[in-house]
Design an enzyme around this catalytic site. Structure first.
Site, short mmCIF file in Angstrom:
data_model
loop_
_atom_site.label_atom_id
_atom_site.label_comp_id
_atom_site.label_asym_id
_atom_site.label_seq_id
_atom_site.Cartn_x
_atom_site.Cartn_y
_atom_site.Cartn_z
N GLU A 88 -12.68 21.75 -10.99
CA GLU A 88 -14.05 21.53 -11.48
C GLU A 88 -14.12 20.40 -12.51
O GLU A 88 -13.94 20.64 -13.71
CB GLU A 88 -14.60 22.82 -12.11
CG GLU A 88 -16.04 22.65 -12.59
CD GLU A 88 -16.64 23.91 -13.22
OE1 GLU A 88 -15.90 24.88 -13.46
OE2 GLU A 88 -17.85 23.90 -13.49
N LYS A 92 -15.30 21.84 -7.16
CA LYS A 92 -16.55 22.32 -7.76
C LYS A 92 -17.13 21.19 -8.59
O LYS A 92 -16.82 21.05 -9.78
CB LYS A 92 -16.25 23.56 -8.63
CG LYS A 92 -17.45 24.09 -9.41
CD LYS A 92 -17.21 25.50 -9.88
CE LYS A 92 -18.30 25.97 -10.80
NZ LYS A 92 -18.29 27.41 -11.01
#
Ligand code: 13P
Length: 344
Positions: free
Chosen positions: A177, A219
């Site tokens: 992420e 992500k």
């Protein structure tokens, strides 16, 4: 490393048009959100709230996996059932946030580096033993005058890749992420430029660290104008900017992309994900899914407000947001779903 298990888990997390529920706010972040609503900032209040989430009826119709926090993965429901067991019984794969938070990056005022690599191998072994099958590490990149710096991008990309390699060694699917923050007056074009640069740096480091792309999920942030930017593009323009950026920078082998919500309203996050799937789904190499925290939880948290009497209504709101986002994965979301809340 068992590449097949990793690939199967990663694929399961984005299968059937479902997505992830991030419920891994650290204690300080969870407390901040509680404080705004006058909810006591205690371990018991956090436990009650997380119990509300994991026991939401029908959550697994739209949610494939839930990301827990260190405190939460050790907690139980009122009847003493471990949260992990509740999730597994419902058919939801448990995951765990393993970074130790973003700290000031030395020599780089206004920028942060995510810590948590020291001792990570042992922590991953413990979480795996507790039932976690995937993990998450969040890096944050701020935009501003002269920001981000090369030093910040490279340090965070390197840490993300080291984390991802350790996860795969332990049999856990890494969710990678790198979040380009929405704070500030920057334009959508600037967000796109920086997101593309960051993703290139991240995938270069993932390659260098020998991370198996088929056994990981990305992500990312959506490509959006800053929250303080006077010009706010349409849902369709944001969808185009986001997908074009990803097509230029994310290898086709990646198992799936699950967006963070980053401070957008719940409705806009669903509408933008929907527009991406309507406009591009048939020509993408990876599924476009969701891994929202605020955009799924916020309405439910506000309804609950710490009151036992509100649990049922809050669970309905949570299931509704999850349902809307599943619809957005198929390109079937529309604003009318918002007025028929509770009917799914
Ligand atoms: P938001 O969807 O609230 O941005 O949170 C996603 C997340 O997991 C941040 O790490």
């Amino acid at each position: 490393m068992d590449t097949q298990v990793l690939t199967e888990t990663a694929t399961a997390l984005v299968a059937d048009d479902k997505g992830l529920l991030a419920m891994d706010e650290s204690n300080p972040t969870c407390n901040q959100r509680f404080a705004k609503l006058g909810i006591p900032q205690t371990e018991e209040a956090r436990r009650s709230y997380r119990e509300l989430i994991v026991t939401t009826p029908n959550l697994s119709k739209s949610i494939s996996g839930a990301i827990l926090y260190d405190e939460t993965i050790r907690q139980r429901t009122t009847d003493r059932t471990p949260f992990v067991e509740v999730l597994v019984t419902a058919g939801i794969i448990p995951g765990i946030k393993v970074d130790a938070g973003a700290k000031s990056l030395a020599g780089h005022p206004g920028e942060r580096i995510t810590e948590g690599l020291d001792g990570l191998r042992a922590r991953l072994a413990e979480y795996s033993q507790m039932g976690a099958r995937f993990a998450k590490w969040r890096a944050v990149i701020s935009l501003g005058d002269g920001l981000p710096s090369q030093g910040c991008i490279e340090a965070n990309a390197h840490a993300l890749a080291r984390y991802a390699a350790l996860c795969q060694e332990s049999g856990l699917v890494p969710i990678v992420e790198p979040e380009v923050l929405m704070d500030g007056p920057h334009t959508i074009a600037r967000c796109g430029e920086v997101t593309e640069e960051v993703l290139h740096a991240v995938f270069h480091q993932l390659y260098v660290q020998r991370v198996v792309l088929e056994g990981m999920l990305l992500k990312p942030n959506m490509v959006l104008p800053g929250l303080a930017c006077p010009e706010q593009e349409t849902v369709e323009e944001a969808a185009d900017a986001t997908v074009n950026c990803l097509l230029r920078s994310v290898p086709a082998a990646v198992a799936g992309i699950a967006f963070l919500s980053g401070g957008q309203s719940s409705e806009l996050a669903s509408a933008r994900l929907n527009a991406m799937n309507v406009r591009f789904q048939t020509r993408l190499p990876w599924p476009l899914a969701f891994s929202f925290a605020r955009a799924i939880q916020q309405p439910a948290l506000e309804i609950w407000s710490g009151q036992e009497a509100n649990v049922k209504a809050a669970q309905q709101a949570l299931a509704h947001r999850a349902h809307c986002n599943r619809a957005a994965r198929c390109g079937d979301y529309s604003a009318t779903m918002e007025s028929t809340a509770g009917e799914q």
